[in-house]
Every structure is written in structure tokens, then in C-alpha cells.
Design an enzyme around this catalytic site. Sequence first.
Site, PDB file in Angstrom:
ATOM      1  N   ASP A   1     -52.390 -58.432  78.958  1.00 15.85           N
ATOM      2  CA  ASP A   1     -50.968 -58.756  78.947  1.00 15.85           C
ATOM      3  C   ASP A   1     -50.511 -58.510  77.520  1.00 15.85           C
ATOM      4  OD1 ASP A   1     -48.469 -59.908  78.680  1.00 15.85           O
ATOM      5  OD2 ASP A   1     -48.999 -61.815  79.602  1.00 15.85           O
ATOM      6  N   VAL A   2     -49.721 -57.480  77.297  1.00 18.14           N
ATOM      7  CA  VAL A   2     -49.398 -57.060  75.936  1.00 18.14           C
ATOM      8  C   VAL A   2     -48.547 -58.066  75.188  1.00 18.14           C
ATOM      9  CG1 VAL A   2     -49.641 -54.600  76.442  1.00 18.14           C
ATOM     10  CG2 VAL A   2     -47.392 -55.711  76.687  1.00 18.14           C
TER      11      VAL A   2
ATOM     12  N   LYS B   1     -35.908 -50.987  74.345  1.00 17.70           N
ATOM     13  CA  LYS B   1     -36.317 -49.617  74.049  1.00 17.70           C
ATOM     14  C   LYS B   1     -35.642 -49.092  72.784  1.00 17.70           C
ATOM     15  CE  LYS B   1     -39.239 -49.035  77.376  1.00 17.70           C
ATOM     16  NZ  LYS B   1     -40.691 -48.891  77.073  1.00 17.70           N
TER      17      LYS B   1
ATOM     18  N   THR C   1     -42.054 -42.375  88.695  1.00 21.26           N
ATOM     19  CA  THR C   1     -43.204 -43.250  88.513  1.00 21.26           C
ATOM     20  C   THR C   1     -43.004 -44.499  89.358  1.00 21.26           C
ATOM     21  OG1 THR C   1     -42.237 -44.500  86.675  1.00 21.26           O
ATOM     22  CG2 THR C   1     -43.409 -42.453  86.123  1.00 21.26           C
TER      23      THR C   1
ATOM     24  N   ASP D   1     -54.445 -52.853  81.381  1.00 24.65           N
ATOM     25  CA  ASP D   1     -53.292 -53.109  82.237  1.00 24.65           C
ATOM     26  C   ASP D   1     -53.420 -54.537  82.749  1.00 24.65           C
ATOM     27  OD1 ASP D   1     -51.213 -52.849  84.404  1.00 24.65           O
ATOM     28  OD2 ASP D   1     -51.356 -50.751  83.848  1.00 24.65           O
TER      29      ASP D   1
ATOM     30  N   ILE E   1     -38.207 -40.275  85.305  1.00 27.68           N
ATOM     31  CA  ILE E   1     -39.539 -39.792  85.681  1.00 27.68           C
ATOM     32  C   ILE E   1     -39.961 -40.518  86.961  1.00 27.68           C
ATOM     33  CG2 ILE E   1     -41.910 -39.401  84.932  1.00 27.68           C
ATOM     34  CD1 ILE E   1     -39.802 -38.066  83.131  1.00 27.68           C
TER      35      ILE E   1
ATOM     36  N   TYR F   1     -33.578 -54.000  79.076  1.00 33.02           N
ATOM     37  CA  TYR F   1     -34.425 -52.817  78.933  1.00 33.02           C
ATOM     38  C   TYR F   1     -33.920 -51.926  77.796  1.00 33.02           C
ATOM     39  CZ  TYR F   1     -36.978 -48.581  80.289  1.00 33.02           C
ATOM     40  OH  TYR F   1     -37.781 -47.469  80.302  1.00 33.02           O
TER      41      TYR F   1
END
Length: 252
Positions: free
Chosen positions: A65-66, A161, A192, A39, A190, A157
Site C-alpha cells: 500500500d503505497v 497528478k 486499462t 501491488d 488508455i 485526481y
Amino acid sequence: MTGPRLAGKVALITGATGGIGAATAELFAREGARLMITDVAEGPLRELASTIEALGAEVAAARLDVSSVREWQEVIGLVRERFGRLNVLVNLAGIVDWPGIEDTAEDAWDRVIDVNQKGTWLGMKAAMPLLRASGNASVINTSSVLGIVGSGAAAAYQASKGAVRLLSKTAAVEYARQGVRVNSVHPGVIATPMIQELLDEQGDQQPDIQRTPMRRAGRAEEVAPAYLFLACDDSSFVTGAEFVIDGGLTAY
């Protein structure tokens, strides 16, 4: 009586400190996996590692950092050095930006695409040699119900996705005969940290909750079992599939 469903498997999870990430990491630990958790939030990452260790599982943690090629290479090097192999890659890291087409800033668009879409591709690209070498591997990419249907908002977003959805399918076809399965998970609303502020403001009147037949937000613990199923050998004939966990939101 069967043993742990991930016994002997090594799993790498990105975005591990988020709600679904933490629930998935803890479930994988209870099911016998050896874990590399990553993460950008280093403090929460250390806390999660301690929690997993308390469950008796082997765990390593690293900042990732992806969207960075270099950091992906470093993390895969750590996996190779620490565990010697990789069986499961869970791409969970993601960010959200709520504006629609005209109100989305270019830099915000680029950041969402870099993390959600590019980060998923970079993860598969970096991890695939180790995954192929295992002979029996699973990649689980995280899309969203907003990768399937439109909402009239969250343009960047939704674009990211939707891309993850089809990226997963084409990867599934590419690697189907190389011992690597690739599937996507599509959560609905969800509860989160990513959307908690929105839920706190709007509660059950949040529009997507109102569109959900169950009329509530899901819990991270209700999503994690899908990742477990796709990670373990119970799903040995499942690839290129979309697992929707949304309380019926997309059933209309």
C-alpha cells in the site's frame, strides 16, 4: 548488436498489476531487468510474477500500500536483501475519483491524495538511499494528461497528478548531481482496468476520446516503451522532463 537495455538493473514497480504496470513489468523483464513488483492485489500479483518468471527473468513480489510508510520500509528492505541494490523506481500505483469540486467527498479526496501524491513522495523518500548508492538511477513517476490540463471533473485526481508533475521536477533538480534522474509520464486515455467501465459505457463517444485527435484510446503496450526509455541509459541526459503519451489530446 546491443544487448538487453536493462541488463544488470534492478527495478521496483508499484501498481504492477494494472494495465500499464503489467505491460511495463513484462517489457522490463524482456529487456533484462531483475524485478520487484508490488501491488495491493495479491492474487493478480502472483499471476504476474509467474508470467515474468516464464519470460526467464528474476522477480520478487510483495504487497504494498503505497500510502503506508511501514510497508514502503518493508519493501525496500526486501529489495536490499534480495537484490542488494536498486537502479529504477517506477511509481505507477494510482486510483481515480471522478466527481468535481462540490461533489467530491472528503474521505475520497484524502484517499486519492494519499495514494497518488503522498504515495509517490513516500516511494522516492524510502528508495532514495538505495537509488543514490547505485550511482546511476532513474525514478519514473506517473502523472497524467490531467496533471497538465483541466477537465472540469475528477478534482482530487487532477490535484494529485498535478502535484506529481511538479514533485518530479523538484526532485529532478535536487538529485541531478547525485546520480538519480527523475521524470514523469503523462498518459492520456488508455484502455486499462482503471477506466474500462467508463470506456465500456461510453465507447468512442467518451468525451476525452472525442477530444483526442487520434479518436481512440491508447493501449498499455503503447505506454510501456516510454518507461523503458526513461529506465535505461539511453535517457542518461534526461531529467525533469514530462513524457506525454496521449494521441494528441494536449496538442490543442
